[in-house]
Every structure is written in structure tokens, then in C-alpha cells.
Design a protein around this motif. Structure first.
Motif, PDB file in Angstrom:
ATOM      1  N   ASP A  63      39.277  45.967  24.353  1.00 19.41           N
ATOM      2  CA  ASP A  63      39.295  47.135  25.230  1.00 19.41           C
ATOM      3  C   ASP A  63      39.928  46.801  26.579  1.00 19.41           C
ATOM      4  O   ASP A  63      40.629  47.621  27.166  1.00 19.41           O
ATOM      5  CB  ASP A  63      37.902  47.747  25.401  1.00 19.41           C
ATOM      6  N   ALA A  64      39.725  45.579  27.064  1.00 20.51           N
ATOM      7  CA  ALA A  64      40.362  45.150  28.312  1.00 20.51           C
ATOM      8  C   ALA A  64      41.873  45.017  28.114  1.00 20.51           C
ATOM      9  O   ALA A  64      42.655  45.406  28.983  1.00 20.51           O
ATOM     10  CB  ALA A  64      39.770  43.838  28.794  1.00 20.51           C
ATOM     11  N   LEU A  65      42.282  44.485  26.967  1.00 21.73           N
ATOM     12  CA  LEU A  65      43.717  44.354  26.679  1.00 21.73           C
ATOM     13  C   LEU A  65      44.392  45.721  26.631  1.00 21.73           C
ATOM     14  O   LEU A  65      45.533  45.872  27.080  1.00 21.73           O
ATOM     15  CB  LEU A  65      43.941  43.632  25.355  1.00 21.73           C
ATOM     16  N   ALA A  66      43.695  46.702  26.099  1.00 17.66           N
ATOM     17  CA  ALA A  66      44.263  48.045  25.989  1.00 17.66           C
ATOM     18  C   ALA A  66      44.518  48.660  27.360  1.00 17.66           C
ATOM     19  O   ALA A  66      45.397  49.519  27.497  1.00 17.66           O
ATOM     20  CB  ALA A  66      43.343  48.941  25.172  1.00 17.66           C
ATOM     21  N   GLU A  67      43.782  48.212  28.362  1.00 19.87           N
ATOM     22  CA  GLU A  67      43.930  48.752  29.715  1.00 19.87           C
ATOM     23  C   GLU A  67      44.997  48.030  30.540  1.00 19.87           C
ATOM     24  O   GLU A  67      45.371  48.497  31.606  1.00 19.87           O
ATOM     25  CB  GLU A  67      42.587  48.683  30.450  1.00 19.87           C
ATOM     26  N   ILE A  68      45.455  46.891  30.064  1.00 18.98           N
ATOM     27  CA  ILE A  68      46.438  46.110  30.818  1.00 18.98           C
ATOM     28  C   ILE A  68      47.808  46.760  30.683  1.00 18.98           C
ATOM     29  O   ILE A  68      48.323  46.918  29.584  1.00 18.98           O
ATOM     30  CB  ILE A  68      46.458  44.645  30.340  1.00 18.98           C
ATOM     31  N   ARG A  69      48.384  47.121  31.831  1.00 19.14           N
ATOM     32  CA  ARG A  69      49.687  47.786  31.840  1.00 19.14           C
ATOM     33  C   ARG A  69      50.786  46.972  32.530  1.00 19.14           C
ATOM     34  O   ARG A  69      51.962  47.262  32.369  1.00 19.14           O
ATOM     35  CB  ARG A  69      49.582  49.141  32.551  1.00 19.14           C
ATOM     36  N   THR A  70      50.384  45.967  33.327  1.00 21.30           N
ATOM     37  CA  THR A  70      51.369  45.180  34.075  1.00 21.30           C
ATOM     38  C   THR A  70      51.079  43.693  33.927  1.00 21.30           C
ATOM     39  O   THR A  70      49.968  43.295  33.562  1.00 21.30           O
ATOM     40  CB  THR A  70      51.346  45.530  35.579  1.00 21.30           C
ATOM     41  N   LEU A  71      52.074  42.893  34.242  1.00 19.34           N
ATOM     42  CA  LEU A  71      51.904  41.439  34.227  1.00 19.34           C
ATOM     43  C   LEU A  71      50.846  40.998  35.224  1.00 19.34           C
ATOM     44  O   LEU A  71      50.015  40.149  34.918  1.00 19.34           O
ATOM     45  CB  LEU A  71      53.233  40.752  34.535  1.00 19.34           C
ATOM     46  N   ASN A  72      50.869  41.595  36.419  1.00 18.10           N
ATOM     47  CA  ASN A  72      49.876  41.210  37.431  1.00 18.10           C
ATOM     48  C   ASN A  72      48.463  41.514  36.959  1.00 18.10           C
ATOM     49  O   ASN A  72      47.543  40.743  37.216  1.00 18.10           O
ATOM     50  CB  ASN A  72      50.142  41.921  38.759  1.00 18.10           C
ATOM     51  N   ARG A  73      48.268  42.629  36.266  1.00 20.46           N
ATOM     52  CA  ARG A  73      46.930  42.972  35.773  1.00 20.46           C
ATOM     53  C   ARG A  73      46.488  41.987  34.692  1.00 20.46           C
ATOM     54  O   ARG A  73      45.331  41.618  34.619  1.00 20.46           O
ATOM     55  CB  ARG A  73      46.907  44.409  35.245  1.00 20.46           C
ATOM     56  N   PHE A  74      47.425  41.549  33.846  1.00 25.74           N
ATOM     57  CA  PHE A  74      47.110  40.558  32.812  1.00 25.74           C
ATOM     58  C   PHE A  74      46.674  39.255  33.476  1.00 25.74           C
ATOM     59  O   PHE A  74      45.645  38.676  33.120  1.00 25.74           O
ATOM     60  CB  PHE A  74      48.335  40.334  31.922  1.00 25.74           C
ATOM     61  N   VAL A  75      47.445  38.807  34.451  1.00 24.04           N
ATOM     62  CA  VAL A  75      47.114  37.573  35.172  1.00 24.04           C
ATOM     63  C   VAL A  75      45.741  37.704  35.819  1.00 24.04           C
ATOM     64  O   VAL A  75      44.901  36.801  35.723  1.00 24.04           O
ATOM     65  CB  VAL A  75      48.200  37.232  36.220  1.00 24.04           C
ATOM     66  N   ALA A  76      45.492  38.829  36.482  1.00 21.19           N
ATOM     67  CA  ALA A  76      44.208  39.035  37.157  1.00 21.19           C
ATOM     68  C   ALA A  76      43.052  39.030  36.156  1.00 21.19           C
ATOM     69  O   ALA A  76      42.006  38.430  36.414  1.00 21.19           O
ATOM     70  CB  ALA A  76      44.228  40.351  37.945  1.00 21.19           C
ATOM     71  N   ALA A  77      43.226  39.675  35.010  1.00 24.96           N
ATOM     72  CA  ALA A  77      42.163  39.726  33.998  1.00 24.96           C
ATOM     73  C   ALA A  77      41.834  38.327  33.493  1.00 24.96           C
ATOM     74  O   ALA A  77      40.658  37.966  33.341  1.00 24.96           O
ATOM     75  CB  ALA A  77      42.568  40.636  32.849  1.00 24.96           C
ATOM     76  N   VAL A  78      42.855  37.527  33.241  1.00 26.40           N
ATOM     77  CA  VAL A  78      42.620  36.156  32.769  1.00 26.40           C
ATOM     78  C   VAL A  78      41.926  35.336  33.850  1.00 26.40           C
ATOM     79  O   VAL A  78      40.946  34.636  33.577  1.00 26.40           O
ATOM     80  CB  VAL A  78      43.942  35.476  32.340  1.00 26.40           C
ATOM     81  N   ASN A  79      42.394  35.442  35.080  1.00 28.13           N
ATOM     82  CA  ASN A  79      41.794  34.652  36.153  1.00 28.13           C
ATOM     83  C   ASN A  79      40.367  35.098  36.464  1.00 28.13           C
ATOM     84  O   ASN A  79      39.524  34.276  36.812  1.00 28.13           O
ATOM     85  CB  ASN A  79      42.693  34.660  37.388  1.00 28.13           C
ATOM     86  N   GLU A  80      40.076  36.405  36.308  1.00 22.80           N
ATOM     87  CA  GLU A  80      38.704  36.889  36.461  1.00 22.80           C
ATOM     88  C   GLU A  80      37.817  36.296  35.362  1.00 22.80           C
ATOM     89  O   GLU A  80      36.685  35.882  35.622  1.00 22.80           O
ATOM     90  CB  GLU A  80      38.668  38.415  36.410  1.00 22.80           C
ATOM     91  N   ALA A  81      38.332  36.247  34.139  1.00 27.95           N
ATOM     92  CA  ALA A  81      37.570  35.663  33.028  1.00 27.95           C
ATOM     93  C   ALA A  81      37.340  34.166  33.255  1.00 27.95           C
ATOM     94  O   ALA A  81      36.257  33.647  32.971  1.00 27.95           O
ATOM     95  CB  ALA A  81      38.286  35.906  31.708  1.00 27.95           C
ATOM     96  N   LEU A  82      38.341  33.477  33.772  1.00 23.70           N
ATOM     97  CA  LEU A  82      38.191  32.055  34.081  1.00 23.70           C
ATOM     98  C   LEU A  82      37.119  31.836  35.150  1.00 23.70           C
ATOM     99  O   LEU A  82      36.290  30.937  35.027  1.00 23.70           O
ATOM    100  CB  LEU A  82      39.521  31.465  34.551  1.00 23.70           C
ATOM    101  N   ALA A  83      37.140  32.664  36.194  1.00 20.39           N
ATOM    102  CA  ALA A  83      36.154  32.536  37.279  1.00 20.39           C
ATOM    103  C   ALA A  83      34.746  32.819  36.753  1.00 20.39           C
ATOM    104  O   ALA A  83      33.787  32.123  37.099  1.00 20.39           O
ATOM    105  CB  ALA A  83      36.506  33.475  38.427  1.00 20.39           C
ATOM    106  N   SER A  84      34.633  33.832  35.900  1.00 19.24           N
ATOM    107  CA  SER A  84      33.336  34.171  35.322  1.00 19.24           C
ATOM    108  C   SER A  84      32.801  33.038  34.450  1.00 19.24           C
ATOM    109  O   SER A  84      31.626  32.682  34.517  1.00 19.24           O
ATOM    110  CB  SER A  84      33.455  35.460  34.503  1.00 19.24           C
ATOM    111  N   ALA A  85      33.677  32.458  33.631  1.00 12.57           N
ATOM    112  CA  ALA A  85      33.279  31.339  32.780  1.00 12.57           C
ATOM    113  C   ALA A  85      32.854  30.140  33.612  1.00 12.57           C
ATOM    114  O   ALA A  85      31.871  29.464  33.296  1.00 12.57           O
ATOM    115  CB  ALA A  85      34.411  30.969  31.827  1.00 12.57           C
ATOM    116  N   ALA A  86      33.569  29.872  34.701  1.00 15.50           N
ATOM    117  CA  ALA A  86      33.225  28.743  35.573  1.00 15.50           C
ATOM    118  C   ALA A  86      31.881  28.990  36.245  1.00 15.50           C
ATOM    119  O   ALA A  86      31.063  28.066  36.366  1.00 15.50           O
ATOM    120  CB  ALA A  86      34.312  28.538  36.611  1.00 15.50           C
TER     121      ALA A  86
END
Length: 91
Positions: A63-86
Motif C-alpha cells: 500500500d505504501a508502494l502504491a502511494e509513491i509517485r516520485t523518486l524523492n518519495r521513494f527515497v524518503a519512504a525507505v529512509n523512514e523505514a530504516l530509521a524505524s527499524a533502527a
């Protein structure tokens, strides 16, 4: 692992989509351009997410992937997931 960067995401997407080097992160700010306009469809995004999972150890929900429309949003989503995991590891 370190954060995902826009140039690395462009490399990943280029490899996943079999693109030539027409799309570059250095040739201007493409981060806010719609993925569809850059020629990346949902399959390329899903393949890139799979590669990110292998390289960075984080998974983006469909569902998060379906909302990603730009490269910056993809980068932000991954980095948010990394921060959450850390944060979860250190808690």
C-alpha cells in the motif's frame, strides 16, 4: 546500512527497468518528477523495492508502494523505514 540516496535509487531503477542512462540524478533535480513521466511503471517500482529489501533489509508495504509517485518519495519512504527499524533495534 546507510541511507538510500537519490543517485543510488536511480541506479537501482535503471537496472530493474532495463533503462539506458537517459535518466540521471545529476542532470537536474528529477527527484520530484512523477515516476510515470520518467518511464517507471509499478512493476519497476516493485522490483526496486525488492532490491532495496535485499540491500537495506527493510520492506515497504504494497500500500505504501502504491502511494509513491516520485523518486524523492521513494527515497524518503525507505529512509523512514530504516530509521524505524533502527529505533526498534535500540529500544
Amino acid at each position: 546500512m546507510s541511507e538510500l540516496t537519490l543517485p543510488h535509487l536511480v541506479d537501482i531503477l535503471r537496472e530493474c527497468a532495463g533503462e539506458d542512462e537517459a535518466v540521471t540524478a545529476e542532470g537536474g533535480d528529477i527527484g520530484d518528477v512523477e515516476l510515470e513521466y520518467l518511464g517507471y511503471d509499478s512493476l519497476a517500482v516493485m522490483e526496486a523495492a525488492s532490491r532495496v529489501k535485499r540491500e537495506y533489509g527493510v520492506e515497504l508495504p504494497e500500500d505504501a508502494l502504491a502511494e509513491i509517485r516520485t523518486l524523492n518519495r521513494f527515497v524518503a519512504a525507505v529512509n523512514e523505514a530504516l530509521a524505524s527499524a533502527a529505533a526498534q533495534r535500540s529500544a
